[in-house]
Write an enzyme that holds these catalytic residues in place. Structure first.
Site, mmCIF file in Angstrom:
data_model
loop_
_atom_site.group_PDB
_atom_site.id
_atom_site.type_symbol
_atom_site.label_atom_id
_atom_site.label_comp_id
_atom_site.label_asym_id
_atom_site.label_seq_id
_atom_site.Cartn_x
_atom_site.Cartn_y
_atom_site.Cartn_z
ATOM 1 N N TYR A 145 144.967 2.861 72.744
ATOM 2 C CA TYR A 145 144.821 4.039 72.402
ATOM 3 C C TYR A 145 145.891 4.621 71.906
ATOM 4 O O TYR A 145 146.975 4.381 73.340
ATOM 5 C CB TYR A 145 144.126 4.307 73.567
ATOM 6 C CG TYR A 145 144.236 6.348 74.296
ATOM 7 C CD1 TYR A 145 144.879 6.991 74.693
ATOM 8 C CD2 TYR A 145 143.277 6.764 72.998
ATOM 9 C CE1 TYR A 145 144.387 8.029 75.498
ATOM 10 C CE2 TYR A 145 142.450 7.953 72.847
ATOM 11 C CZ TYR A 145 143.887 9.246 74.335
ATOM 12 O OH TYR A 145 143.212 10.075 74.076
ATOM 13 N N ASP A 240 154.184 3.060 70.586
ATOM 14 C CA ASP A 240 153.676 3.780 71.258
ATOM 15 C C ASP A 240 154.116 2.829 72.650
ATOM 16 O O ASP A 240 153.668 2.930 73.677
ATOM 17 C CB ASP A 240 152.280 3.784 70.639
ATOM 18 C CG ASP A 240 152.111 5.180 71.697
ATOM 19 O OD1 ASP A 240 151.265 5.178 71.422
ATOM 20 O OD2 ASP A 240 152.656 5.478 72.806
ATOM 21 N N LYS A 268 154.924 11.566 78.562
ATOM 22 C CA LYS A 268 154.574 11.076 80.046
ATOM 23 C C LYS A 268 156.303 11.079 81.070
ATOM 24 O O LYS A 268 156.505 12.278 81.109
ATOM 25 C CB LYS A 268 154.182 10.120 80.573
ATOM 26 C CG LYS A 268 152.507 9.635 79.840
ATOM 27 C CD LYS A 268 151.696 8.089 80.928
ATOM 28 C CE LYS A 268 150.409 7.944 79.521
ATOM 29 N NZ LYS A 268 149.920 8.585 80.310
#
Ligand code: KE4
Length: 428
Positions: A145, A240, A268
């Site tokens: 994702y 990613d 994050k």
């Protein structure tokens, strides 16, 4: 039984105002049953819901709070920063400082652009790769994702190796046809597609450790094969590391596995709990980004002073001597305890860990891609999740999400977690 009356009342109200009652789908507990907890506050390794229940937290806002919640260094720095204003819409020294810290810890990143989310980071990195190569197609992997940009909400089509199909209503087929979705860890499928289609393929994007399928580890020959074939055909290799960055290792999965991607996406941890994303990489690629180059990307709150402050303070503490190692040791202690508890309880599970992120799969087969991860017993996981919540431990509410360790978790917290897990395994 814990009371959740206030959470329930808030959920009833939020469901009238916000789709599904939440601002991000996974928070709604759809995969595990029951209703979401509404949180009042958090401190260190603990999170407290509006009914006064406390939980040892392994979600940590889906990864960012690696120092634990409300770390004093971060909170004090934010208080001071807020008094100097919250956003200027103009460059600040804070952005330069965070860019320096990120590029020194990620030497593959000659340059970096700060944005407001992981979705923005991956969306922009792909646009840069397309602008740099002049090619339109991208390759992603099943179970990975990368945020909710249209071209990334795409699953393998019937002709998996040719074009994708939308993985969500609202994504035009025209977007999906430029996304090829292949099985993770399958370098042969990548080689055959790239050899055939390389003139049209701008980039390959992947989570080097797939945290969005739980915790799927890469085969080294897969990562090495990706690096070799992308170099050979001028395809941009994008890691990613929004989740794996500062989690698998301080320098991310690229440091741990020794693979130098052309571009990296982060998020994050670098925001310390405030909204931040970042993308960057080779100077020749990043130079296409406006205003230096013609590829447009922008953001009102990009490089926001408060988010920069939280990120800088987090990375300062995290980069301290032996700090990352300390967190990793806590994760290893939890791994040992959970494996032992499952064995003693006779539970058929497989535990995987990469640095400070981990996942317990409810199956005893090995997991090396989404297909094998999906063989897990999701009902058993849901029961385990609910039992752990009742036992005062907050896990990610999905079998296909990773758990995270923080600097704030004590040996006592880990011992309590293991005891709760033993009881929960027995009941599942
Ligand atoms: P955000 O747009 O949510 O900041 O980042 C998207 C993203 C990109 N890349 C990776 C590897 C990610 O894990 C994410 C977001 N992760 C999810 C958790 N699996 C965020 C939680 C949520 O969607 O609420």
């Amino acid at each position: 039984m814990k009371s959740h009356r206030r959470s329930l009342n808030l959920f009833k109200k939020s469901s009238r105002l916000i789709p599904g009652g939440v601002n991000s789908p996974v928070r709604a507990f759809k995969a595990v049953g029951g209703r979401p907890l509404f949180i009042e506050k958090a401190k260190g390794a603990k999170i407290y819901d509006v009914d006064g229940n406390s939980y040892i937290d392994y979600v940590l806002s889906w990864g960012p709070l690696i120092l634990g919640h409300a770390h004093p260094r971060v909170v004090n720095a934010l208080k001071n920063a807020a008094e100097r204003g919250t956003s200027y819409g103009a460059p600040t020294g804070l952005e330069v400082k965070l860019a320096e810290m990120v590029t020194s810890l990620y030497p593959s990143m000659d340059m970096v652009r700060l944005v407001n989310s992981g979705t923005e980071a991956t969306m922009s990195a792909i646009r840069a790769a397309r602008g740099f190569t002049g090619r339109d197609k991208i390759i992603k992997f099943e179970g990975c994702y990368h945020g909710h940009a249209d071209g990334l909400l795409v699953k393998a089509g019937s002709g998996a190796a040719t074009f994708g199909v939308p993985d969500s209503p609202g994504v035009p087929k025209s977007y999906a046809k430029n996304t090829i979705t292949l099985p993770f860890n399958d370098i042969d499928s990548v080689s055959s597609v790239v050899k055939k289609e390389h003139r049209n393929i701008a980039c390959i994007i992947l989570e080097p450790v797939v945290g969005n399928s739980g915790c799927v580890l890469p085969k080294v020959k897969f990562l090495k094969g990706l690096r070799k074939i992308t170099k050979q055909y001028g395809v941009v290799l994008i890691f990613d590391e929004v989740m794996t960055g500062f989690r698998v290792s301080l320098g991310g999965a690229q440091e741990y596995y020794g693979i130098k991607p052309d571009m990296t996406c982060l998020g994050k941890v670098i925001g310390g709990g405030l909204p931040v994303g970042a993308y960057g990489g080779r100077k020749d690629i990043m130079s296409v980004i406006a205003p230096e180059g013609p590829v447009y990307q922008a953001g009102t709150l990009s490089g926001n002073p408060l988010a920069m402050t939280a990120g800088i303070e987090t990375l300062k503490v995290l980069s301290g001597k032996g700090v990352f190692k300390k967190i990793e040791k806590k994760a290893a202690l939890l791994e040992e305890g959970l494996k032992d508890a499952a064995k003693r309880a006779g539970a058929r599970t497989r535990f995987y860990r990469a640095g400070t992120m981990f996942c317990t799969y409810f199956q005893d087969g090995s997991v090396h891609d989404f297909e094998t991860a999906a063989r897990s017993d999701k009902e058993k996981f849901a029961r385990f999740f609910r039992e752990m919540l009742e036992g005062g431990v907050n896990l990610a509410p999905s079998q296909f999400e990773a758990g995270f360790m923080s600097l704030a978790h004590t040996d006592k917290d880990i011992e309590r977690t293991i005891n709760a897990a033993y009881r929960a395994f027995r009941k599942c």
